[in-house]
Write an enzyme that holds these catalytic residues in place. Structure first.
Site, PDB file in Angstrom:
ATOM      1  N   SER A 146      15.075  57.626  75.166  1.00  0.00           N
ATOM      2  CA  SER A 146      15.638  58.309  73.992  1.00  0.00           C
ATOM      3  C   SER A 146      14.680  58.118  72.827  1.00  0.00           C
ATOM      4  O   SER A 146      13.988  57.086  72.748  1.00  0.00           O
ATOM      5  CB  SER A 146      16.996  57.689  73.622  1.00  0.00           C
ATOM      6  OG  SER A 146      17.420  58.167  72.348  1.00  0.00           O
ATOM      7  N   TYR A 160      22.063  50.464  71.768  1.00  0.00           N
ATOM      8  CA  TYR A 160      21.653  51.600  72.610  1.00  0.00           C
ATOM      9  C   TYR A 160      20.140  51.811  72.515  1.00  0.00           C
ATOM     10  O   TYR A 160      19.457  51.977  73.533  1.00  0.00           O
ATOM     11  CB  TYR A 160      22.396  52.861  72.156  1.00  0.00           C
ATOM     12  CG  TYR A 160      21.908  54.149  72.767  1.00  0.00           C
ATOM     13  CD1 TYR A 160      22.268  54.515  74.062  1.00  0.00           C
ATOM     14  CD2 TYR A 160      21.081  55.017  72.047  1.00  0.00           C
ATOM     15  CE1 TYR A 160      21.825  55.708  74.620  1.00  0.00           C
ATOM     16  CE2 TYR A 160      20.631  56.207  72.593  1.00  0.00           C
ATOM     17  CZ  TYR A 160      21.007  56.556  73.876  1.00  0.00           C
ATOM     18  OH  TYR A 160      20.554  57.730  74.428  1.00  0.00           O
TER      19      TYR A 160
END
Ligand code: NAP
Length: 251
Positions: A146, A160
């Protein structure tokens, strides 16, 4: 005839980016194994859609947050198609918006169990089937990182972001470990992509709120990320391994 068709497994392949990968891969000639966690209706609908388009697919339930389920997923692919040529390590979660000084140990353990431990265990199972060291024919793995791995996601979900930093490192290390064994390992780093993941993390308006601040003034689509993944899986990327491709619209 169909036994010669390449086989792709996508964890979290029933919705979002994973589903777009399955659709594009079927059109490119892969037989597709679609893993999902709990939403059987979405997985069944995608299998039906791919079959209606002339492709081959099946759905396999399993939580990548547990080793037993991971073994079941891969063994089901073995039994159903008898080979594994390509693997997309896609299943991943976000959690509710929070600062680090608000995060519980239980939250962190769940995040790392699914996004990090699950991804490494899935990569292990893929390598066991693909690597020439284990008698396999070679293959290609794409991991889902990501843009958060680089940006850190402050005030949102640093946990995350850290889990995706681990995916970047997994990609580089595993790529080098198996480069001489016929297995390529790459990653994509999506930016803000319009999928259900934001609602799952308690921010259903995230795309609408943030898109005006993005360089292209819009979020990306699951299909735009899937196209990059299909390229990295394909023979067109035969000399590309250990690469991490930003698919983030310049973010
Ligand atoms: P999504 O729309 O929320 O779809 C999630 C998919 O993963 C579903 O098929 C879901 O199955 C499955 N799944 C969830 N938890 C699982 C588990 N523990 N085990 C197995 N399957 C599980 O997600 P997405 O936005 O497409 O994201 C896919 C990947 O891209 C993730 O790794 C995410 O971190 C990464 N990514 C996304 C974005 C973005 O903006 N969307 C940006 C950067 C990176 P069920 O349907 O059964 O729940």
């Amino acid at each position: 005839m169909s036994e010669t068709q390449k086989v792709l497994l996508v964890t979290g392949g029933s919705r979002g980016i994973g589903a777009a990968v399955c659709r594009q891969a079927s059109k490119a000639g892969y037989r597709v194994a679609i893993n999902y966690a709990s939403n059987q209706a979405a997985a069944d609908a995608l299998v039906a859609e791919i079959k209606a388009g002339g492709g081959q697919a099946f759905a396999v339930k399993g939580d990548v947050g547990g080793e037993a389920d991971i073994l079941t997923i891969f063994e089901t692919v073995d039994r159903t198609y008898g080979r594994l040529d390509a693997f997309v390590n896609n299943a991943g979660i976000v959690d509710a918006k929070a600062r680090v000084d608000e995060m519980s140990a239980a939250r962190l353990e769940r995040m790392m169990r699914i996004n990090v431990v699950g991804s490494i265990l899935c990569a292990r199972e893929a390598v066991k089937r693909m690597s020439t060291r284990h008698g396999g024919p070679g293959g290609s793995i794409v991991n889902l990182s990501s843009a958060a791995a680089v940006l850190g996601a402050p005030d949102n979900y640093v946990d995350y972001a850290a889990s995706k930093g681990a995916i970047d490192t997994l990609t580089v290390g595993l790529a080098r470990e198996v480069a001489a064994e016929g297995v390529r390992v790459n990653a994509v780093r999506p930016g803000i992509i319009d999928t259900d993941i934001h609602a799952s993390g308690g921010q259903p308006d995230r795309v609408a709120l943030i898109q005006g601040t993005l360089p292209m003034k819009r979020a990306g689509t699951a299909d735009e990320v899937a196209a990059a993944i299909l390229y990295l899986l394909s023979d067109a990327a035969s000399y590309t391994t250990g690469a991490i491709l930003n698919v983030s619209g310049g973010r």
